[in-house]
Design a protein around this motif. Sequence first.
Motif, PDB file in Angstrom:
ATOM      1  N   MET A   1       0.860  -1.200   0.000  1.00 54.50           N
ATOM      2  CA  MET A   1       0.000   0.000   0.000  1.00 54.50           C
ATOM      3  C   MET A   1       0.892   1.244   0.000  1.00 54.50           C
ATOM      4  O   MET A   1       1.631   1.489   0.937  1.00 54.50           O
ATOM      5  CB  MET A   1      -0.773  -0.046   1.307  1.00 54.50           C
ATOM      6  CG  MET A   1      -2.225   0.303   1.420  1.00 54.50           C
ATOM      7  SD  MET A   1      -3.351   0.710   0.185  1.00 54.50           S
ATOM      8  CE  MET A   1      -3.963   2.229   0.829  1.00 54.50           C
ATOM      9  N   THR A   2       0.829   2.002  -1.064  1.00 51.18           N
ATOM     10  CA  THR A   2       1.613   3.238  -1.061  1.00 51.18           C
ATOM     11  C   THR A   2       0.876   4.294  -0.237  1.00 51.18           C
ATOM     12  O   THR A   2      -0.350   4.333  -0.240  1.00 51.18           O
ATOM     13  CB  THR A   2       1.800   3.774  -2.495  1.00 51.18           C
ATOM     14  OG1 THR A   2       0.510   3.881  -3.092  1.00 51.18           O
ATOM     15  CG2 THR A   2       2.657   2.840  -3.325  1.00 51.18           C
ATOM     16  N   SER A   3       1.640   5.109   0.448  1.00 48.71           N
ATOM     17  CA  SER A   3       1.031   6.186   1.220  1.00 48.71           C
ATOM     18  C   SER A   3       0.894   7.415   0.337  1.00 48.71           C
ATOM     19  O   SER A   3       1.690   7.620  -0.564  1.00 48.71           O
ATOM     20  CB  SER A   3       1.908   6.518   2.420  1.00 48.71           C
ATOM     21  OG  SER A   3       1.878   5.449   3.323  1.00 48.71           O
ATOM     22  N   ASP A   5       1.224  11.239  -0.918  1.00 46.06           N
ATOM     23  CA  ASP A   5       2.301  12.225  -0.750  1.00 46.06           C
ATOM     24  C   ASP A   5       1.849  13.585  -1.285  1.00 46.06           C
ATOM     25  O   ASP A   5       0.672  13.770  -1.611  1.00 46.06           O
ATOM     26  CB  ASP A   5       3.592  11.751  -1.424  1.00 46.06           C
ATOM     27  CG  ASP A   5       3.424  11.545  -2.934  1.00 46.06           C
ATOM     28  OD1 ASP A   5       2.613  12.268  -3.561  1.00 46.06           O
ATOM     29  OD2 ASP A   5       4.122  10.676  -3.485  1.00 46.06           O
ATOM     30  N   ASN A  52      -3.505   9.726   5.808  1.00 48.56           N
ATOM     31  CA  ASN A  52      -3.624   8.581   4.912  1.00 48.56           C
ATOM     32  C   ASN A  52      -5.078   8.484   4.483  1.00 48.56           C
ATOM     33  O   ASN A  52      -5.939   9.172   5.032  1.00 48.56           O
ATOM     34  CB  ASN A  52      -3.177   7.287   5.614  1.00 48.56           C
ATOM     35  CG  ASN A  52      -2.674   6.232   4.624  1.00 48.56           C
ATOM     36  OD1 ASN A  52      -3.071   6.222   3.461  1.00 48.56           O
ATOM     37  ND2 ASN A  52      -1.809   5.364   5.084  1.00 48.56           N
ATOM     38  N   LYS A 136      -3.340   8.736  -2.835  1.00 49.66           N
ATOM     39  CA  LYS A 136      -2.238   9.327  -3.606  1.00 49.66           C
ATOM     40  C   LYS A 136      -1.862  10.729  -3.128  1.00 49.66           C
ATOM     41  O   LYS A 136      -0.703  11.090  -3.091  1.00 49.66           O
ATOM     42  CB  LYS A 136      -2.626   9.407  -5.097  1.00 49.66           C
ATOM     43  CG  LYS A 136      -2.741   8.054  -5.773  1.00 49.66           C
ATOM     44  CD  LYS A 136      -3.234   8.205  -7.212  1.00 49.66           C
ATOM     45  CE  LYS A 136      -3.503   6.834  -7.828  1.00 49.66           C
ATOM     46  NZ  LYS A 136      -4.214   6.968  -9.113  1.00 49.66           N
TER      47      LYS A 136
END
Length: 205
Positions: A1-3, A5, A52, A136
Motif C-alpha cells: 500500500m503506497t502512502s 504524498d 492517509n 495518492k
Amino acid sequence: MTSPDFSLEQLALTNGATRVAGVDEVGRGPLAGPVTAAAVVLDPQNIPEGLNDSKALSAKKREALYDVIFEAADVSIAHASVAEIDELNILRASHLAMERAVAGLTVAPDHLLIDGNMIPRGLTGSCEAVVKGDAKSLSISAASIVAKICRDRIMWDLAQQFPGYGWETNAGYPSKKHKDALVELGVTPHHRRSFKPVHNILYQE
C-alpha cells in the motif's frame, strides 16, 4: 500500500498555483443520511503527520487527525441532503456537496485535486480528477478524513433519534441490521427513497 504524498500538489505549485485544494466525498453508498464532502488546503510548511486514506486509518487515529487538520489547514465541509439525493441522483448530489465544500473555503483555491474520475460540472478553473486520490494525495486524504468523521458524527446523532437501525456503527450503509430494521421498523425521513432497498419497502404493494 503506497502512502499518499504531496507530489501532485507540488507539481501544481511549481506550475504557478498558490493554493491547491484536495476534495473528497463520503456517503454515496448508504441508504440513509446526507452525502458529505470536504475541501482542504494544506499548508506546505505544516502538513500534519500520519495523513492517509481514511479507510486505512483506525477510528481513533482519524479522530485525532480531524482536529489537527482543522488547526493546520483551511477546511470546508458541505453536504447534499437526502431530498437532494432523491431529486438529483447520488452522483450529482455528491458533486453538489463537493462544489459547496470548495465554495466554503476562506480563500478560493486556484487548483483542485478531486477524488474520483469525474470533475463536478459546477467546478470551474483548474481541476484534475485523481482516481483513488485519497491514497495518492495528502490533500485529498485530509479531505477524506474530515468528511468521514463529520458524516459519522451526523449519523451517530441521527441514531439517537431513530434507534434500531444501527446507524451509530453502520453510518447508514446497508448492513444486515440496517436492512432488517428497515423491514421491521419502516422507513424514516432520513432514508433515501430513490435507493432500491428503501424504494422496494415503500412500494412493495
